[in-house]
Structures are given as C-alpha cells and as structure tokens.
Write a protein that holds these residues in place. Structure first.
Motif, PDB file in Angstrom:
ATOM      1  N   LYS A 173     -32.150 -34.779  36.193  1.00 39.87           N
ATOM      2  CA  LYS A 173     -32.164 -33.335  36.428  1.00 39.87           C
ATOM      3  C   LYS A 173     -31.671 -32.535  35.226  1.00 39.87           C
ATOM      4  N   ASN A 174     -30.940 -33.185  34.313  1.00 39.67           N
ATOM      5  CA  ASN A 174     -30.296 -32.467  33.204  1.00 39.67           C
ATOM      6  C   ASN A 174     -30.583 -33.145  31.871  1.00 39.67           C
ATOM      7  N   THR A 175     -31.850 -33.480  31.656  1.00 37.99           N
ATOM      8  CA  THR A 175     -32.240 -34.258  30.482  1.00 37.99           C
ATOM      9  C   THR A 175     -31.780 -33.623  29.184  1.00 37.99           C
ATOM     10  N   HIS A 176     -32.043 -32.344  29.021  1.00 35.82           N
ATOM     11  CA  HIS A 176     -31.692 -31.682  27.769  1.00 35.82           C
ATOM     12  C   HIS A 176     -30.178 -31.537  27.602  1.00 35.82           C
ATOM     13  N   ARG A 177     -29.462 -31.324  28.692  1.00 34.75           N
ATOM     14  CA  ARG A 177     -28.013 -31.220  28.622  1.00 34.75           C
ATOM     15  C   ARG A 177     -27.375 -32.544  28.206  1.00 34.75           C
ATOM     16  N   VAL A 178     -27.941 -33.648  28.696  1.00 26.08           N
ATOM     17  CA  VAL A 178     -27.400 -34.973  28.377  1.00 26.08           C
ATOM     18  C   VAL A 178     -27.468 -35.243  26.876  1.00 26.08           C
ATOM     19  N   LEU A 179     -28.480 -34.726  26.213  1.00 24.28           N
ATOM     20  CA  LEU A 179     -28.601 -34.907  24.764  1.00 24.28           C
ATOM     21  C   LEU A 179     -27.385 -34.364  24.021  1.00 24.28           C
ATOM     22  N   LEU A 180     -26.717 -33.385  24.595  1.00 30.95           N
ATOM     23  CA  LEU A 180     -25.578 -32.750  23.940  1.00 30.95           C
ATOM     24  C   LEU A 180     -24.242 -33.150  24.572  1.00 30.95           C
ATOM     25  N   SER A 181     -24.285 -34.086  25.494  1.00 32.36           N
ATOM     26  CA  SER A 181     -23.090 -34.443  26.246  1.00 32.36           C
ATOM     27  C   SER A 181     -22.443 -35.719  25.738  1.00 32.36           C
ATOM     28  N   THR A 182     -21.149 -35.849  25.990  1.00 33.21           N
ATOM     29  CA  THR A 182     -20.421 -37.099  25.761  1.00 33.21           C
ATOM     30  C   THR A 182     -20.368 -37.875  27.082  1.00 33.21           C
ATOM     31  N   GLU A 183     -19.956 -39.120  26.996  1.00 32.13           N
ATOM     32  CA  GLU A 183     -19.821 -39.904  28.225  1.00 32.13           C
ATOM     33  C   GLU A 183     -18.785 -39.279  29.155  1.00 32.13           C
ATOM     34  N   GLN A 184     -17.738 -38.724  28.588  1.00 34.52           N
ATOM     35  CA  GLN A 184     -16.705 -38.092  29.403  1.00 34.52           C
ATOM     36  C   GLN A 184     -17.273 -36.888  30.151  1.00 34.52           C
ATOM     37  N   GLU A 185     -18.088 -36.086  29.479  1.00 35.28           N
ATOM     38  CA  GLU A 185     -18.674 -34.907  30.114  1.00 35.28           C
ATOM     39  C   GLU A 185     -19.638 -35.312  31.230  1.00 35.28           C
ATOM     40  N   ILE A 186     -20.405 -36.374  31.003  1.00 37.93           N
ATOM     41  CA  ILE A 186     -21.303 -36.866  32.043  1.00 37.93           C
ATOM     42  C   ILE A 186     -20.490 -37.383  33.229  1.00 37.93           C
ATOM     43  N   ALA A 187     -19.440 -38.135  32.930  1.00 35.22           N
ATOM     44  CA  ALA A 187     -18.587 -38.681  33.983  1.00 35.22           C
ATOM     45  C   ALA A 187     -17.959 -37.568  34.816  1.00 35.22           C
ATOM     46  N   GLU A 188     -17.493 -36.505  34.163  1.00 31.06           N
ATOM     47  CA  GLU A 188     -16.869 -35.380  34.878  1.00 31.06           C
ATOM     48  C   GLU A 188     -17.894 -34.649  35.735  1.00 31.06           C
ATOM     49  N   ALA A 189     -19.112 -34.503  35.224  1.00 30.93           N
ATOM     50  CA  ALA A 189     -20.161 -33.801  35.978  1.00 30.93           C
ATOM     51  C   ALA A 189     -20.572 -34.573  37.232  1.00 30.93           C
ATOM     52  N   VAL A 190     -20.610 -35.896  37.101  1.00 37.47           N
ATOM     53  CA  VAL A 190     -21.070 -36.740  38.213  1.00 37.47           C
ATOM     54  C   VAL A 190     -19.914 -37.170  39.110  1.00 37.47           C
ATOM     55  N   LYS A 191     -18.667 -36.999  38.606  1.00 35.29           N
ATOM     56  CA  LYS A 191     -17.464 -37.419  39.313  1.00 35.29           C
ATOM     57  C   LYS A 191     -17.385 -38.937  39.458  1.00 35.29           C
ATOM     58  N   VAL A 192     -17.603 -39.631  38.338  1.00 40.52           N
ATOM     59  CA  VAL A 192     -17.401 -41.077  38.261  1.00 40.52           C
ATOM     60  C   VAL A 192     -16.531 -41.352  37.039  1.00 40.52           C
ATOM     61  N   SER A 193     -16.139 -42.591  36.848  1.00 44.97           N
ATOM     62  CA  SER A 193     -15.313 -42.940  35.698  1.00 44.97           C
ATOM     63  C   SER A 193     -16.162 -43.060  34.435  1.00 44.97           C
ATOM     64  N   ILE A 194     -15.509 -42.930  33.277  1.00 44.47           N
ATOM     65  CA  ILE A 194     -16.204 -43.105  32.002  1.00 44.47           C
ATOM     66  C   ILE A 194     -16.740 -44.528  31.903  1.00 44.47           C
TER      67      ILE A 194
END
Length: 276
Positions: A23-44
């Motif tokens: 759902k957030n393909t373009h955002r993921v290109l600019l994201s870190t693993e920590q930011e993805i983890a925080e968005a999804v609410k899972v661990s790094i």
C-alpha cells in the motif's frame, strides 16, 4: 505494483508488513526498517527477517529492486496534487485523501478479477450480500441498483446462529458477495467455508492487499480505505461498487434499457398515486 508475495509461508506479522509495503510502495523507498516497524507495529527484527522471506538480502537489496521497477508514473503527478492541497482547509485535506484512496484502488484493481465478478454476478441464480457494520450502505446500494437489472439479490444482515436461516438455501449456482474490511468477522469465515463446501462462488471486497483470508474467496477486489489508525473512508469502495453496477448494466444493455423504461413508465403512470 505487483509483488507476487508467497503468502503461504508468511506469519501474521509478515502479512502485515507485506500489506503495508504493497500500500505504501513509494514511502518504503524512503523509509528505514525502524520506520517500517513503527508504522506496522512490529519489531525491527521482524522487518529484518521479512526481506529474506520474500527473496532479498536486506532492505537495501529490496529498495534496489523496487527502484528498478518503478518508472515515472501517475504517482509522481499525484504527489504534486497532494502538495498543492497541504495546509489548506479541512475539505481540501479530505479531498486529497479521497483522491489518494481512489488512486490506490485503481492502481491495484485487477481487470481480470473485475471481469470475473461481472460474469459471476450476471450469471448467478441468486446473489447474496453479507455487509456488516459500515459496509451496510454499500450492500444496500448494490441491492437497490442491481435489482433493477432483474438480478435476484438478497441482503444478509443477520449475525450469530441466525445466519444459518439465510444460508441453508444456498445452491452451487448462487454467488455470495462479502465485505471484509480490516478483518473477517466470524460470520464471514463461516460463509466462506460453507460456500466452498457446496460450490457457491464467493466475491470478497476488502481493504487488505495481503492477508490470510483473501485466499479463501474465489474473487477478491481491493478498495483503499486508509491505514488501521486512519479515518476509514468509503469513497473508494463506493467507486468500486458503482463501476460494478455500470458494468453489469452494460452486460445486457438492451434488456436493461427496457427494464428502466418500464420503471419510468410506472413512475409516470402512477405519479399522482405514488409521488416521488
């Protein structure tokens, strides 16, 4: 963008990560693993393990692949529209979100799945619709419009064991339309299971691109409504339903025009007895 995830090997957390990326393909290109983890609410650590599950060494490797697949597209133009409406009044902000939902829905809409849906609905003996909670308005819209085309359509809004009273008459030439936003309710799971057993075809309309329950339906249609914590808009689902209705009307155009002409004649003839 199609990723062709092998969801059979994924854990529930990996479903959530895959759905977020889809759902957030373009955002993921600019994201870190920590930011993805925080968005999804899972661990790094869960995010780090995910890349190997889907065939990549790490996030960097995934980004390289993703960048090679993306081209200048309507997404870039859309971002410019979004920038123009930032920091404006509420109605403009809401409009930008609605455009975003419509764009995502169109981007992920499978033409094959859409056409399969039209074929199933137009050839069904009866069409049943299960539309719990906020999806009741969508079910009523489908029922009201599709009945005009001579389709025998039934709205199912019972819950719990009362549901059995409605599904005991299902046949293998019927079609069941279900709405599964965020998650599937127990009633929907029962409907999918029993429909599969007796051969009733099922159409699932959902806001989840990647989930375990999307494998249970014969046809799946996606409509964007926002992330888990967002206000869930019904703009895109309504857009999808209206397009299904129009396509169904075009399926047997001459017959449906005759039906609508009859409706117009009845309204005119009895306008004084039953005014609109």
């Amino acid at each position: 963008m199609e990723f062709n995830w092998n969801i059979e090997t994924m854990s529930p957390k990996q479903y959530k990560i895959a759905d977020y990326i889809q759902k957030n393909t373009h955002r993921v290109l600019l994201s870190t693993e920590q930011e993805i983890a925080e968005a999804v609410k899972v661990s790094i650590a869960s995010v780090s393990r995910f890349w190997r599950i889907v065939g990549f060494k790490n996030l960097k490797d995934f980004k390289v692949h993703l960048s090679s697949q993306l081209e200048v597209s309507p997404a870039g133009k859309f971002k410019n529209v979004m920038r123009k409406v930032e920091d404006q009044e509420l109605q403009h902000h809401t409009l930008s979100l609605s455009i975003n939902h419509l764009y995502k829905t169109i981007e992920e809409l499978s033409e094959n799945s859409f056409q399969q849906t039209i074929e199933l609905l137009s050839n069904a003996n009866k069409v049943y619709i299960h539309c719990p909670g906020p999806s009741i308005g969508l079910g009523e819209l489908m029922t009201y419009r599709m009945a005009r085309f001579g389709i025998d359509i039934r709205l199912i809004n019972k819950g719990g064991s009362e549901l059995f009273e409605s599904i005991m008459h299902l046949r293998d030439d019927d079609v069941f339309v279900l709405f599964g936003f965020i998650r599937l309710l127990p009633e929907a799971k029962v409907l999918l299971d029993y429909s599969k057993e007796i051969g009733t075809k099922t159409i699932l309309i959902t806001d989840q691109l990647v989930s375990d329950f999307t494998r249970e339906a014969d046809v799946v249609l996606f409509a964007s409504r926002g992330e888990m914590r967002d206000f869930h808009s019904m703009i895109a689902p309504t857009y999808l339903i209206e397009n299904l209705i129009i396509a169904l009307g075009m399926k047997a155009k001459e017959d449906n025009v005759k039906r609508l002409n009859t409706l117009g004649m009845l309204r005119k003839r009895y306008s004084t007895d039953l005014p609109r």
